[in-house]
Design a protein around this motif. Structure first.
Motif, short mmCIF file in Angstrom:
data_model
loop_
_atom_site.label_atom_id
_atom_site.label_comp_id
_atom_site.label_asym_id
_atom_site.label_seq_id
_atom_site.Cartn_x
_atom_site.Cartn_y
_atom_site.Cartn_z
N MET A 84 0.83 -1.21 0.00
CA MET A 84 0.00 0.00 0.00
C MET A 84 0.86 1.26 0.00
O MET A 84 0.50 2.26 -0.62
CB MET A 84 -0.97 -0.01 1.17
N VAL A 85 2.00 1.21 0.67
CA VAL A 85 2.94 2.34 0.61
C VAL A 85 3.38 2.55 -0.84
O VAL A 85 3.43 3.69 -1.33
CB VAL A 85 4.16 2.13 1.53
N LEU A 86 3.66 1.45 -1.54
CA LEU A 86 4.08 1.57 -2.94
C LEU A 86 2.98 2.12 -3.83
O LEU A 86 3.25 2.93 -4.73
CB LEU A 86 4.54 0.20 -3.46
N VAL A 87 1.73 1.72 -3.57
CA VAL A 87 0.60 2.25 -4.33
C VAL A 87 0.51 3.76 -4.13
O VAL A 87 0.36 4.53 -5.10
CB VAL A 87 -0.72 1.57 -3.91
N LYS A 88 0.61 4.19 -2.88
CA LYS A 88 0.53 5.62 -2.60
C LYS A 88 1.74 6.37 -3.18
O LYS A 88 1.60 7.48 -3.69
CB LYS A 88 0.44 5.87 -1.09
N LEU A 89 2.91 5.76 -3.13
CA LEU A 89 4.10 6.37 -3.71
C LEU A 89 3.93 6.55 -5.22
O LEU A 89 4.28 7.59 -5.78
CB LEU A 89 5.34 5.52 -3.41
N ALA A 90 3.36 5.55 -5.87
CA ALA A 90 3.13 5.65 -7.31
C ALA A 90 2.20 6.81 -7.64
O ALA A 90 2.38 7.50 -8.65
CB ALA A 90 2.54 4.33 -7.84
N ARG A 91 1.22 7.05 -6.78
CA ARG A 91 0.29 8.16 -7.01
C ARG A 91 0.99 9.52 -6.95
O ARG A 91 0.53 10.47 -7.57
CB ARG A 91 -0.86 8.11 -6.02
N THR A 92 2.08 9.59 -6.21
CA THR A 92 2.78 10.88 -6.12
C THR A 92 3.41 11.27 -7.46
O THR A 92 3.73 12.43 -7.67
CB THR A 92 3.87 10.88 -5.03
N ASN A 93 3.58 10.31 -8.36
CA ASN A 93 4.13 10.63 -9.68
C ASN A 93 3.19 11.54 -10.47
O ASN A 93 3.65 12.32 -11.31
CB ASN A 93 4.41 9.37 -10.48
N GLN A 94 1.89 11.43 -10.23
CA GLN A 94 0.92 12.27 -10.92
C GLN A 94 0.54 13.50 -10.10
O GLN A 94 0.13 14.51 -10.66
CB GLN A 94 -0.36 11.49 -11.24
N SER A 95 0.62 13.39 -8.77
CA SER A 95 0.13 14.49 -7.94
C SER A 95 0.86 14.52 -6.60
O SER A 95 0.28 14.23 -5.56
CB SER A 95 -1.37 14.37 -7.74
N ALA A 96 2.12 14.88 -6.64
CA ALA A 96 2.94 14.91 -5.42
C ALA A 96 2.47 15.95 -4.42
O ALA A 96 2.75 15.84 -3.23
CB ALA A 96 4.40 15.18 -5.78
N ASP A 97 1.70 16.91 -4.87
CA ASP A 97 1.23 17.96 -3.97
C ASP A 97 0.00 17.57 -3.15
O ASP A 97 -0.43 18.32 -2.28
CB ASP A 97 0.93 19.24 -4.77
N LYS A 98 -0.55 16.40 -3.38
CA LYS A 98 -1.72 15.92 -2.63
C LYS A 98 -1.25 15.33 -1.31
O LYS A 98 -0.62 14.28 -1.27
CB LYS A 98 -2.50 14.87 -3.41
N ILE A 99 -1.58 15.99 -0.24
CA ILE A 99 -1.10 15.58 1.09
C ILE A 99 -1.65 14.21 1.48
O ILE A 99 -1.00 13.49 2.24
CB ILE A 99 -1.42 16.66 2.15
N ASP A 100 -2.81 13.83 0.97
CA ASP A 100 -3.38 12.52 1.32
C ASP A 100 -2.45 11.37 0.99
O ASP A 100 -2.39 10.39 1.73
CB ASP A 100 -4.73 12.31 0.62
N HIS A 101 -1.72 11.48 -0.12
CA HIS A 101 -0.79 10.40 -0.48
C HIS A 101 0.27 10.23 0.62
O HIS A 101 0.58 9.12 1.04
CB HIS A 101 -0.06 10.69 -1.80
N TRP A 102 0.80 11.34 1.08
CA TRP A 102 1.87 11.32 2.08
C TRP A 102 1.33 10.87 3.44
O TRP A 102 2.01 10.12 4.15
CB TRP A 102 2.54 12.69 2.16
N LEU A 103 0.13 11.32 3.78
CA LEU A 103 -0.48 10.88 5.03
C LEU A 103 -0.72 9.37 5.01
O LEU A 103 -0.45 8.67 5.99
CB LEU A 103 -1.80 11.62 5.26
N ASP A 104 -1.25 8.88 3.90
CA ASP A 104 -1.52 7.45 3.80
C ASP A 104 -0.23 6.63 3.84
O ASP A 104 -0.18 5.57 4.47
CB ASP A 104 -2.30 7.13 2.52
N MET A 105 0.82 7.12 3.18
CA MET A 105 2.10 6.39 3.24
C MET A 105 2.61 6.31 4.66
O MET A 105 3.07 5.24 5.10
CB MET A 105 3.15 7.06 2.34
N ALA A 106 2.54 7.41 5.39
CA ALA A 106 3.00 7.40 6.79
C ALA A 106 2.16 6.44 7.61
O ALA A 106 2.69 5.69 8.44
CB ALA A 106 2.93 8.81 7.37
N SER A 107 0.86 6.43 7.37
CA SER A 107 -0.04 5.54 8.12
C SER A 107 0.26 4.07 7.81
O SER A 107 0.38 3.25 8.73
CB SER A 107 -1.50 5.85 7.77
N TYR A 108 0.37 3.74 6.54
CA TYR A 108 0.66 2.35 6.17
C TYR A 108 2.04 1.91 6.66
O TYR A 108 2.21 0.77 7.08
CB TYR A 108 0.54 2.15 4.66
#
Length: 92
Positions: A52-76
């Motif tokens: 799940m961290v990898l899924v969220k990391l992949a999403r940052t390639n399209q939208s690194a400015d979305k804080i939800d990706h980073w929050l979810d990575m930290a949570s997972y």
């Protein structure tokens, strides 16, 4: 958002989602069972958190400015670390 704010928000997110969806260990174990059957190879609950961290990391390639990706990575990452190190004592 500052790093400590991300970690504090991730902690709150884990608690809130636990209330909505149940204990994260249950979800990770269930997902591990499904992945294991699908891939025909054993997958552990902590590995699901890593995936799940990898899924969220992949999403940052399209939208690194979305804080939800980073929050979810930290949570997972936190859930995965706890699953990998706390035998039978997981409580979030």
């Amino acid at each position: 958002m500052k790093a400590n704010e991300i970690l504090l928000t991730a902690t709150d997110t884990i608690s809130q989602r636990g209330l909505s969806y149940g204990h994260p260990a249950d979800n990770m174990q269930h997902t591990a069972m499904l992945l294991s059957a699908y891939l025909q190879t054993p997958i552990h609950d902590y590995q699901v958190a890593g995936i799940m961290v990898l899924v969220k990391l992949a999403r940052t390639n399209q939208s690194a400015d979305k804080i939800d990706h980073w929050l979810d990575m930290a949570s997972y990452a936190a859930i995965g670390g706890q699953l990998a190190t706390e035998e039978n004592e997981l409580y979030v």
